[in-house]
Design a protein around this motif. Structure first.
Motif, PDB file in Angstrom:
ATOM      1  N   ASN A   1      -5.129  -6.899   1.115  1.00  0.00           N
ATOM      2  CA  ASN A   1      -6.501  -6.394   1.236  1.00  0.00           C
ATOM      3  C   ASN A   1      -7.344  -7.252   2.163  1.00  0.00           C
ATOM      4  N   HIS A   2      -6.715  -8.178   2.845  1.00  0.00           N
ATOM      5  CA  HIS A   2      -7.446  -9.025   3.787  1.00  0.00           C
ATOM      6  C   HIS A   2      -8.112  -8.177   4.868  1.00  0.00           C
ATOM      7  N   HIS A   3      -7.433  -7.115   5.283  1.00  0.00           N
ATOM      8  CA  HIS A   3      -7.982  -6.197   6.285  1.00  0.00           C
ATOM      9  C   HIS A   3      -8.266  -4.827   5.678  1.00  0.00           C
ATOM     10  N   SER A   4      -8.677  -4.770   4.451  1.00  0.00           N
ATOM     11  CA  SER A   4      -9.014  -3.548   3.721  1.00  0.00           C
ATOM     12  C   SER A   4      -7.821  -2.613   3.626  1.00  0.00           C
ATOM     13  N   ILE A   5      -7.228  -2.600   2.473  1.00  0.00           N
ATOM     14  CA  ILE A   5      -6.061  -1.763   2.237  1.00  0.00           C
ATOM     15  C   ILE A   5      -6.420  -0.282   2.343  1.00  0.00           C
ATOM     16  N   VAL A   6      -7.673   0.062   2.064  1.00  0.00           N
ATOM     17  CA  VAL A   6      -8.101   1.462   2.190  1.00  0.00           C
ATOM     18  C   VAL A   6      -8.048   1.890   3.651  1.00  0.00           C
ATOM     19  N   HIS A   7      -8.522   1.011   4.530  1.00  0.00           N
ATOM     20  CA  HIS A   7      -8.468   1.332   5.956  1.00  0.00           C
ATOM     21  C   HIS A   7      -7.024   1.394   6.440  1.00  0.00           C
ATOM     22  N   THR A   8      -6.202   0.467   5.971  1.00  0.00           N
ATOM     23  CA  THR A   8      -4.788   0.492   6.328  1.00  0.00           C
ATOM     24  C   THR A   8      -4.142   1.801   5.881  1.00  0.00           C
ATOM     25  N   ALA A   9      -4.513   2.261   4.695  1.00  0.00           N
ATOM     26  CA  ALA A   9      -3.968   3.530   4.188  1.00  0.00           C
ATOM     27  C   ALA A   9      -4.405   4.710   5.044  1.00  0.00           C
ATOM     28  N   LEU A  10      -5.646   4.683   5.520  1.00  0.00           N
ATOM     29  CA  LEU A  10      -6.132   5.763   6.384  1.00  0.00           C
ATOM     30  C   LEU A  10      -5.363   5.791   7.702  1.00  0.00           C
ATOM     31  N   ILE A  11      -5.159   4.614   8.287  1.00  0.00           N
ATOM     32  CA  ILE A  11      -4.350   4.561   9.509  1.00  0.00           C
ATOM     33  C   ILE A  11      -2.954   5.109   9.222  1.00  0.00           C
ATOM     34  N   GLY A  12      -2.381   4.657   8.094  1.00  0.00           N
ATOM     35  CA  GLY A  12      -1.042   5.095   7.731  1.00  0.00           C
ATOM     36  C   GLY A  12      -0.939   6.594   7.541  1.00  0.00           C
ATOM     37  N   LEU A  13      -1.985   7.207   6.968  1.00  0.00           N
ATOM     38  CA  LEU A  13      -1.979   8.650   6.748  1.00  0.00           C
ATOM     39  C   LEU A  13      -1.793   9.395   8.066  1.00  0.00           C
ATOM     40  N   PHE A  14      -2.635   9.084   9.063  1.00  0.00           N
ATOM     41  CA  PHE A  14      -2.539   9.782  10.344  1.00  0.00           C
ATOM     42  C   PHE A  14      -1.301   9.353  11.128  1.00  0.00           C
ATOM     43  N   TYR A  15      -0.912   8.105  10.966  1.00  0.00           N
ATOM     44  CA  TYR A  15       0.302   7.628  11.630  1.00  0.00           C
ATOM     45  C   TYR A  15       1.521   8.416  11.152  1.00  0.00           C
TER      46      TYR A  15
END
Length: 584
Positions: free
Chosen positions: A174-188
């Motif tokens: 969560n150092h770089h916001s896991i929610v944001h990482t998940a959003l990137i992952g969704l579209f990726y």
């Protein structure tokens, strides 16, 4: 007595300007400047000027001037005392400079506050219903060249770290916001499923981010229409969102700070819409359509701003008591709304992150300013007690501090602590703060210098830094590389001009200054009180608390993306003091 007052005020104001600029006392321009100051102070002390004032103006302007003068002296005290060696003499010069600056800021505020208070930017009977659509389309069209030039999006080491988590190369953090990482992952994953191309998946996220930021701009425009803001101001706001270069480059940069800025702006605009419905007894239950246009955007943006950045959650919590106080007569409506935000945030922060075993940021990550102050003491070779030195050696290798310490970035020192002393620090938090405090008592100037070096860009306008330097995809081990669709010398030159113009054009450069944005924010808060709409201060409170968290704990000095929120939200903040419910 009147003329003596004008002469003394002009002299101290001249003294302050000369100390700040390094102007010699024999410079002939000083005489011209003194005459100009005499004229200005005489005009601002005239009966005509005083007739424009309200009783609130002097105290409000005094508070603003106190802040601005203190910020200026704190940031520029080394310039002010450049050749002085006597501590006493330096203190006197600093005080005289501070007093002169206070007078300059006070009289400028005394002129500006009534002038701004008489502005009539509302009352527009009609503006085209398609303006929000135009805002979205203009943003997407004007940001498209940035997307094509930076395809699939700008990715710095932070972005690449998140990509590594998405593909399973790194553990979830969560150092770089896991929610944001998940959003990137969704579209990726959508993109790679459709084409098998990782770059297309990342580009899909970038396009989604562009569309979200454009929709937020459209929501702001619609909010202005709801507040009956006059059409020319709405048009200027659309142009600001579409044409300002930093909006374009940020829209295509894969950082959590960008959707965070969009969510804070959406939250603030929704808060303004609540204010338009009334802040107390006139507040009524939302109409069915408003659950989709007001309540839902408010709840989702409030939850997301709390999850995308840790300081966003702190800003929300700090703002919550003020929001509930203003709406204390409507708690049946507002309590469930804010309870829903808290429930969403806490659900993600605890059950969800525990299920997926998401690693949280370590304690030292929140200690950027304190560890920088300690490092400066060590780097300067200043004395500490044996007990204090023993503690410092327990958390880091003090022999490396001199080589690693940089005044404006805390990462080197934090990483040094992580090498050997992180566990000890986690187990001895109270001892850390005790030693930090005691060392500070012995070396207050060093602590102050470290604080200014680390934070001044967030509270003083005249601090230079570069914006928009990040280009393409940084070197990485995962096979990602920059694939520009627009390229060539002309594209490079246009980009260079767009991001260098701020250094050449007066006034325009102020729109790129974090410190100036903070000063404008403070002025709008005071203006809301002056106009007689204290409830409208709510619109700026979340941003103010965000800026305070940066000043307290920023890891990097003058990092534009950390404060991008205040830029993207500025059209809302500048118009908020003037709006009000129909029945107010």
């Amino acid at each position: 007595m009147y003329h003596l007052k004008i002469l003394i005020s002009s002299f101290f104001a001249l003294f302050a300007v000369m100390r700040l600029t390094g102007m010699e006392t024999g410079n002939p321009f000083s005489v011209i400047l003194f005459i100009v100051l005499l004229y200005i102070f005489h005009a601002l002390n005239s009966d005509a000027a005083e007739s424009r004032m309200e009783p609130k103006d002097p105290p409000l302007c005094a508070v603003l001037s106190l802040c601005f003068a203190t910020f200026t002296v704190a940031a520029k005290y080394e310039t002010i005392c450049a050749e002085l060696t006597s501590g006493l003499f330096c203190a006197v010069v600093l005080f005289f400079t501070w007093f002169g600056l206070f007078l300059i800021y006070f009289y400028f505020s005394i002129w500006l506050m009534p002038t701004a208070g008489r502005l009539h930017i509302t009352g527009n009977a009609y503006s085209p219903t398609w303006f929000p659509i135009v805002a979205v389309a203009a943003c997407m069209l004007c940001w498209l060249p940035y997307f094509l030039y930076e395809y699939p999006g700008v990715m710095t080491p932070d972005s690449i770290n998140q990509y590594a988590q998405i593909i399973g190369a790194y553990e979830l953090s969560n150092h770089h916001s896991i929610v944001h990482t998940a959003l990137i992952g969704l579209f990726y994953h959508i993109g790679t499923t459709l084409t098998g191309d990782a770059h297309f998946g990342l580009a899909l996220y970038t396009l989604a981010q562009m569309l979200f930021m454009a929709l937020v701009a459209g929501y702001v425009v619609k909010t202005m229409q709801t507040a009956y803001i006059k059409t020319p101001i709405i048009i200027v706001s659309i142009l600001f969102y579409a044409l300002m270069p930093y909006n374009g480059i940020c829209a295509v940069t894969i950082w959590k700070d960008i959707p965070f800025a969009g969510c804070v702006t959406l939250f603030t605009a929704a808060l303004v819409r609540f204010l338009l419905r009334g802040s107390a007894s006139h507040f009524t239950k939302p109409r069915p359509s408003e659950y989709f246009t007001l309540v839902l955007p408010y709840v989702l943006s409030g939850a997301m701003l709390s999850l995308l950045r840790a300081n966003g959650f702190y800003a929300f919590l700090a703002s919550l008591p003020f929001i509930l106080f203003i709406y204390r007569k409507s708690l049946k409506i507002m309590l469930p709304v804010h309870a829903a935000i808290l429930a969403l945030v806490l659900f993600v922060k605890y059950p969800v992150m525990q299920v997926y075993d998401v690693r949280q940021p370590d304690f030292v990550e929140s200690l950027s300013v304190p560890v920088q102050q300690l490092a400066r003491v060590i780097a300067n070779g200043e004395s500490v007690t044996g007990e204090q030195l023993e503690f410092l050696e327990s958390i880091m290798d003090v022999t490396k501090v001199s080589d690693l310490y940089t005044p404006d970035v805390s990462d080197n020192i934090k990483n040094l602590i992580r090498e050997s002393g992180n566990d000890y620090l986690e187990a001895h938090k109270s001892e850390f703060f005790k030693n930090w405090f005691l060392i500070g008592l012995s070396h207050p100037k060093t602590y102050f210098d470290a604080f200014v070096s680390q934070t001044s860009g967030f509270w003083y306008p005249d601090v230079s830094y570069e914006v928009g330097l990040a280009d393409g995809i940084y070197t990485n081990d995962f096979g990602l590389y920059w694939q520009p669709v627009l390229h060539g010398g002309i594209a490079v030159k246009i980009r260079e001009v767009l991001f260098k113009l701020q250094d050449l054009a007066p006034l325009y450069g102020s729109l790129w200054s974090i410190g100036m944005m903070l000063w404008m924010l403070l002025f709008t808060l005071a203006l809301s009180i002056r106009i007689g709409k204290p409830a409208n201060v709510l619109a700026g409170l979340p941003i103010l608390f965000l800026m305070l968290t940066l000043i307290i704990a920023t890891p990097v000095a003058t990092e534009f993306r950390y404060a991008y929120t205040v830029f993207f939200c500025m059209p809302v903040l500048l118009t908020a003091p003037f709006v009000g419910a129909k029945n107010q």
